[in-house]
Design a protein around this motif. Sequence first.
Motif, mmCIF file in Angstrom:
data_model
loop_
_atom_site.group_PDB
_atom_site.id
_atom_site.type_symbol
_atom_site.label_atom_id
_atom_site.label_comp_id
_atom_site.label_asym_id
_atom_site.label_seq_id
_atom_site.Cartn_x
_atom_site.Cartn_y
_atom_site.Cartn_z
ATOM 1 N N LEU A 51 -94.138 -32.343 14.086
ATOM 2 C CA LEU A 51 -94.764 -31.076 14.447
ATOM 3 C C LEU A 51 -94.171 -29.991 13.555
ATOM 4 C CD1 LEU A 51 -96.489 -29.450 16.621
ATOM 5 C CD2 LEU A 51 -94.382 -29.260 17.925
ATOM 6 N N SER A 76 -103.381 -35.061 9.995
ATOM 7 C CA SER A 76 -103.179 -35.277 11.433
ATOM 8 C C SER A 76 -101.922 -34.587 11.972
ATOM 9 C CB SER A 76 -103.102 -36.776 11.737
ATOM 10 O OG SER A 76 -101.931 -37.333 11.167
ATOM 11 N N PRO A 78 -99.731 -31.988 13.542
ATOM 12 C CA PRO A 78 -99.988 -30.754 14.283
ATOM 13 C C PRO A 78 -99.133 -29.596 13.762
ATOM 14 C CG PRO A 78 -98.943 -32.404 15.708
ATOM 15 C CD PRO A 78 -99.090 -33.005 14.361
ATOM 16 N N LYS A 100 -103.236 -26.150 15.260
ATOM 17 C CA LYS A 100 -103.464 -26.591 16.641
ATOM 18 C C LYS A 100 -103.158 -25.519 17.667
ATOM 19 C CE LYS A 100 -104.666 -30.766 15.646
ATOM 20 N NZ LYS A 100 -106.053 -31.163 15.817
ATOM 21 N N LEU A 115 -96.844 -26.721 24.535
ATOM 22 C CA LEU A 115 -97.285 -27.232 23.236
ATOM 23 C C LEU A 115 -96.515 -28.489 22.850
ATOM 24 C CD1 LEU A 115 -97.636 -23.849 21.330
ATOM 25 C CD2 LEU A 115 -99.504 -25.399 21.950
ATOM 26 N N GLN A 118 -97.853 -31.357 24.688
ATOM 27 C CA GLN A 118 -99.207 -31.675 24.239
ATOM 28 C C GLN A 118 -99.202 -32.422 22.908
ATOM 29 O OE1 GLN A 118 -101.726 -28.234 24.060
ATOM 30 N NE2 GLN A 118 -103.506 -29.406 23.395
ATOM 31 N N TYR A 119 -98.346 -32.006 21.979
ATOM 32 C CA TYR A 119 -98.389 -32.565 20.633
ATOM 33 C C TYR A 119 -97.323 -33.581 20.302
ATOM 34 C CZ TYR A 119 -102.127 -29.357 19.949
ATOM 35 O OH TYR A 119 -103.320 -28.705 20.089
#
Length: 125
Positions: A51, A76, A78, A100, A115, A118-119
């Motif tokens: 991330l 891909s 994030p 994102k 976040l 989520q990621y």
Amino acid sequence: MSDQGYILVVDDLADVREVLATFLKIKGYATQKAENGRKAVELVRAQRPNLVFLDTRMPDMGGLEALDKIKEIDNSLPVIMMSGIDDEPTVQKAQEKGAKGFILKPFDFPAIEVLLKQYIPEVSP
């Protein structure tokens, strides 16, 4: 870097990098820091973080340009954009380019935790 969730924090202000990196470390994530977009792109190419938190406005290479280059390397990955200014056109541009999320400084740490879950859902610090 750690298999437990390596997160890249990119901001031209050292204090901002330190605050966010410290929060992430407390939550159990390995972090790496970069002071500009150019260094961020180098680190993404070399180390592939899980991330990226990326500031929108930086000297040398701004966040939107860095976002383009990061997405060329790994579409891909994030990327969460950060800014001290609530600027809707920049938010929209960042989303169009594949960001994102968008967070404002000073940080809302509960929103950052959402976040993260989520990621990086497989990481449980």
